[in-house]
Motif scaffolding. Structure first.
Motif, short mmCIF file in Angstrom:
data_model
loop_
_atom_site.label_atom_id
_atom_site.label_comp_id
_atom_site.label_asym_id
_atom_site.label_seq_id
_atom_site.Cartn_x
_atom_site.Cartn_y
_atom_site.Cartn_z
N LEU A 1 33.60 -0.13 -87.05
CA LEU A 1 35.05 -0.15 -87.04
C LEU A 1 35.71 -0.96 -85.82
O LEU A 1 36.60 -1.75 -86.08
N THR A 2 34.96 -0.93 -84.85
CA THR A 2 35.43 -1.73 -83.63
C THR A 2 35.40 -3.31 -83.92
O THR A 2 36.26 -3.84 -83.78
N ALA A 3 34.46 -3.60 -84.69
CA ALA A 3 34.25 -5.19 -84.95
C ALA A 3 35.32 -5.40 -86.05
O ALA A 3 35.89 -6.58 -85.84
N LEU A 4 35.55 -4.84 -87.04
CA LEU A 4 36.61 -5.07 -87.91
C LEU A 4 38.11 -5.00 -87.30
O LEU A 4 38.91 -5.68 -87.86
N LEU B 1 23.42 -13.85 -83.03
CA LEU B 1 22.66 -13.23 -84.22
C LEU B 1 21.14 -13.38 -84.29
O LEU B 1 20.19 -12.42 -84.66
N PHE B 2 20.54 -14.64 -83.87
CA PHE B 2 19.19 -15.00 -84.26
C PHE B 2 18.29 -14.65 -82.91
O PHE B 2 17.21 -14.51 -83.02
N ALA B 3 19.07 -14.03 -82.08
CA ALA B 3 18.26 -13.34 -80.64
C ALA B 3 18.37 -11.78 -80.94
O ALA B 3 17.71 -11.23 -80.12
N ASP C 1 24.72 0.71 -86.69
CA ASP C 1 25.04 0.84 -85.32
C ASP C 1 23.62 0.40 -84.52
O ASP C 1 22.88 -0.23 -85.23
N MET C 2 23.35 0.86 -83.47
CA MET C 2 22.25 0.60 -82.58
C MET C 2 21.02 1.20 -82.66
O MET C 2 20.14 1.14 -81.97
N ALA C 3 21.09 2.11 -83.59
CA ALA C 3 19.86 3.11 -83.74
C ALA C 3 18.67 2.30 -84.36
O ALA C 3 17.53 2.61 -83.73
N TRP C 4 18.70 1.38 -85.21
CA TRP C 4 17.72 0.76 -85.58
C TRP C 4 17.48 -0.90 -84.92
O TRP C 4 16.34 -1.52 -85.15
N LEU D 1 21.58 -5.79 -82.70
CA LEU D 1 22.64 -6.63 -83.15
C LEU D 1 24.22 -6.19 -82.62
O LEU D 1 24.86 -7.11 -82.50
N PRO D 2 24.38 -4.83 -82.92
CA PRO D 2 25.94 -4.95 -82.44
C PRO D 2 26.38 -4.99 -80.89
O PRO D 2 27.30 -5.12 -80.47
N ALA D 3 25.06 -5.16 -79.96
CA ALA D 3 25.52 -5.81 -78.79
C ALA D 3 25.68 -7.26 -78.49
O ALA D 3 26.02 -7.65 -77.44
N LYS D 4 25.55 -7.85 -79.62
CA LYS D 4 25.60 -9.32 -79.58
C LYS D 4 27.01 -9.64 -80.15
O LYS D 4 27.45 -9.12 -81.00
#
Length: 718
Positions: A409-412, A540-542, A589-592, A595-598
């Motif tokens: 939601l924050t990204a969108l 993304l690739f990191a 989210d960041m459970a698995w 990526l959301p931190a990038k």
């Protein structure tokens, strides 16, 4: 004896077999003939005397009966062998009966202007029907064309009146204009007069197929049949992979044409008559396309146009005129156009109002251009006020950031207030609230780690996607794999792009993962990945993934947008109906994953949602000859339906029932341009463009045609 020598046989082996079978009654007679000894008997003397009087008549009857039996067997074999006698055997000074099939090319490339001012199609019809009919004659009577005009009288007029003639047009799909052997020369000329130059592709295989059908029904002997092909023999249609719309996707046009040409040559004499110039200069707009992933109000929308020089020399001082909704927006001066490669032109526009809009790219090429058909391209697109996204959170939190969908939601939409700017307008609900939402109010529906849905929700989601909506499903620990496979995948008939397997990887962040995966581009040219092309060091690739939910694809045509470093699918998109469904094998989210931190998480999610928001028929662009189709709701099907043509004329249309709903279908537009579908008081534009292969006017010579068709033919240039 002379008659027997004049007879020919289609199947001589059957004739010999029939003659051999005729000997069977004679053999049976000889086997059954018994030898007997005469014994005088006084009581038979009077009977024998009377029998001798009738013996001649009985013997004659028996021989006649024996001959009839033998002849019946022989004639049966002869009938199966199909004997025929040509008229020339008995009347060598008379006329021989022929069946002549004319294949006339009326495809788009035949509209090219020749050096003498007439079109290639004008010349072709002169060759076929001469110039007696003023409707067939060109309006340009240059002296250079007089010898051709005089000679052109001889093709149709040179056929004896006893010859039968059939006519086939090669514009896609090839059609038998006169589908029977005709002696009526006036009818043939009238049919040629009424046969228009089309803007369609060349259906070579279909033309040979129609010719075969006519030959199979012909009563003429094989040596008395002839098939004439009058065409410009453009290389793109005759030796390239230009695919007519009537040909199935699993067939090669070149292979199909070669196979059918051989069959025609086996049944008739094949004559190729080339018309047109060997290499006339031509420029064309080969493509006009939308380059942005979303078209919204007040958002710059990118477009690309491709201009190709199909000639043999460089072209200078050409320009591209771009019109939006019939209003000139800009004039783009083109660089020097070299022969061969396409010159790509990019430009952007901002739309002020939502709804149906059109774009028109017109090429200003000057005198170097010989084909006007390909100078214009149109594009129809839908501009939205805002991209409405319904986000279903499988485990809502107390705040927006703490739920399963918080990062998404924050990204969108980073500004949660309704007064904030942005073209994406997301709304978050729980899985229990999903049933009360009208799905048609949203362009995209997103499921974030939703355990299960009510059984009646899955069919609604499938219908929503088929109608043009976008569905995005994120994996998560709560996802019930069996439930998703049973009701979402449904053995390939559901909305999901594949079947799910149990999750693999570590859940505990503190424990080291057995293998940490990264992301690798699945399709660098895909619109979702456009922002990351050529940037291997991007965030993304990191990113690293600790856990995933593998998917087994149901459709080999599904788009693998993003892969893991072990080449397994990370993001998959599958088209269904007019819409698309995407599946992300890790969490939103960041459970698995991290990526959301990038920073690239925002770009990836925006591109992904925007791509799914575009129905597969969003731009409503078709080629000449392909139908215009608009899906209708039950309420719309009861409204007045009309289609406005490029000429401004409007025609009535009707709704038809299809699987899953209703549709308006306007079959096979004949002319390129903008068509408007009117449903009640609403209007929606459709763009109809000419087939690009018709722009390449370079022709095949006799040697090239020999290699392409691999069949015997006569090549007539005079």
């Amino acid at each position: 004896m002379g008659l027997m020598l004049a007879i020919s046989w289609l199947h001589p082996g059957l004739a010999v077999a029939g003659l051999a079978a005729g000997l069977i009654p004679l053999i049976i007679h000889l086997i059954n003939r018994r030898r007997h000894r005469r014994v005088p008997w006084a009581a038979m003397t009077f009977l024998l005397t009377a029998a001798r009087r009738r013996s001649r008549r009985m013997r004659l009857e028996q021989w006649l009966l024996f001959a009839v039996r033998v002849l019946a067997v022989v004639l049966l074999g002869a009938a199966l062998a199909r004997p025929y006698v040509t008229a020339a055997r008995f009347f060598p000074v008379g006329q021989t009966h022929f069946h002549r099939v004319i294949l006339l090319d009326n495809s788009g490339s035949m509209g090219a202007t020749l050096a003498d001012g007439c079109t290639t199609y004008d010349r072709a019809r002169q060759i076929v029907a001469g110039t007696e009919n003023s409707a067939l004659s060109t309006q340009h009577s240059a002296p250079a064309n007089r010898s051709l005009t005089v000679a052109a009288r001889s093709l149709l007029d040179s056929f004896p009146q006893t010859d039968e003639v059939s006519v086939v047009s090669l514009g896609d799909p090839a059609t038998a204009v006169i589908d029977y052997p005709s002696f009526d020369r006036r009818r043939i000329r009238d049919a040629l007069t009424a046969l228009p130059l089309t803007q369609r592709a060349t259906d070579v295989a279909g033309g040979f197929s129609r010719a075969l059908e006519l030959l199979d029904k012909s009563s003429s002997a094989p040596q008395n049949r002839c098939v004439y092909v009058i065409s410009d023999f453009a290389g793109s249609a005759w030796s390239g992979e230009s695919r007519p719309s009537s040909m199935p996707e699993d067939r090669s046009p070149t292979v199909a044409a070669r196979t059918l040409a051989k069959q025609v040559a086996e049944r008739a004499a094949l004559v190729l008559v080339p018309v047109g110039d060997a290499g006339p200069a031509n420029l064309g707009v080969a493509r006009l396309a939308l380059a942005s992933t979303v078209t919204a109000v007040q958002v710059p929308v990118r477009f690309t146009a491709e201009v190709v020089n199909y000639g043999l020399t460089e072209v200078r001082d050409s320009a591209l005129l771009v019109r939006r909704d019939d209003r000139l927006e800009r004039r783009i001066v083109l660089p020097i156009l070299k022969p061969g490669p396409a010159e790509t032109v990019s430009f952007s526009m901002v739309f002020d109002t939502p709804g149906s809009h059109t774009l028109h790219a017109e090429l200003d090429a000057g005198r170097t251009d010989r084909l006007a058909l390909d100078n214009d391209r149109w594009l129809a697109l839908e501009v939205i006020e805002a991209l409405k996204v319904l986000v279903v959170d499988g485990a809502p939190g107390k705040t927006r950031q703490t739920g399963q969908a918080g990062y998404l939601l924050t990204a969108l939409h980073p500004w949660p207030g309704s007064q904030s700017a942005g073209f994406v307008s997301p709304k978050a609900v729980s899985d229990l609230e999903l049933g009360g939402e009208a799905l048609s109010d949203y362009q995209v529906v997103v499921l974030c780690n939703v355990e299960r849905l009510e059984e009646d929700i899955w069919p609604r989601l499938r219908d929503y996607v088929e109608a043009g909506g976008g569905l995005l499903v994120f994996a998560g620990e709560a996802v019930n794999v069996d439930h998703y496979n049973r009701f979402g995948y449904v053995a390939g008939d559901g909305v999901l792009p594949g079947s799910l397997k149990p999750a693999e990887g570590k859940l505990d962040r503190s424990a080291p993962a057995p293998v940490e995966l990264g992301f690798a581009p699945g399709d660098p040219a895909h619109p979702v990945m456009a922002d990351f092309e050529g940037l291997p060091a991007s965030g993304l690739f990191a990113a690293r993934v600790r856990r995933r939910l593998p998917i087994v694809l149901a459709d080999p045509g599904a788009e693998v947008v993003l892969r893991y470093t072990d080449q397994e699918a990370a993001i998959v998109i599958r088209g269904r109906g007019a819409g698309r469904c995407g599946f992300v094998t890790t969490t939103a989210d960041m459970a698995w994953n991290n990526l959301p931190a990038k920073g690239d998480y925002v770009s990836l999610m925006m591109n992904l949602v925007a791509y799914l928001a575009q129905p597969q028929d969003r731009h409503r662009n078709v080629e000449v000859g392909q139908p215009i189709v608009r899906r209708l709701t039950a309420e719309e099907s009861a409204l007045p339906l009309r289609v406005r043509l490029p000429s401004g004329e409007a025609t009535d249309a009707a709704a038809s029932v299809i699987a899953g709903g209703m549709e308006l279908r306007y079959a096979a537009p004949e002319r390129a341009g903008l068509y408007t579908v009117l449903v009640g008081g609403t209007a929606q534009a459709f763009a109809v463009t000419p087939p690009p292969p018709e722009s390449d006017l370079k022709t095949l010579d006799q040697a090239a045609l020999t290699r392409t068709l691999d069949a015997p033919f006569a090549y007539v240039t005079d």
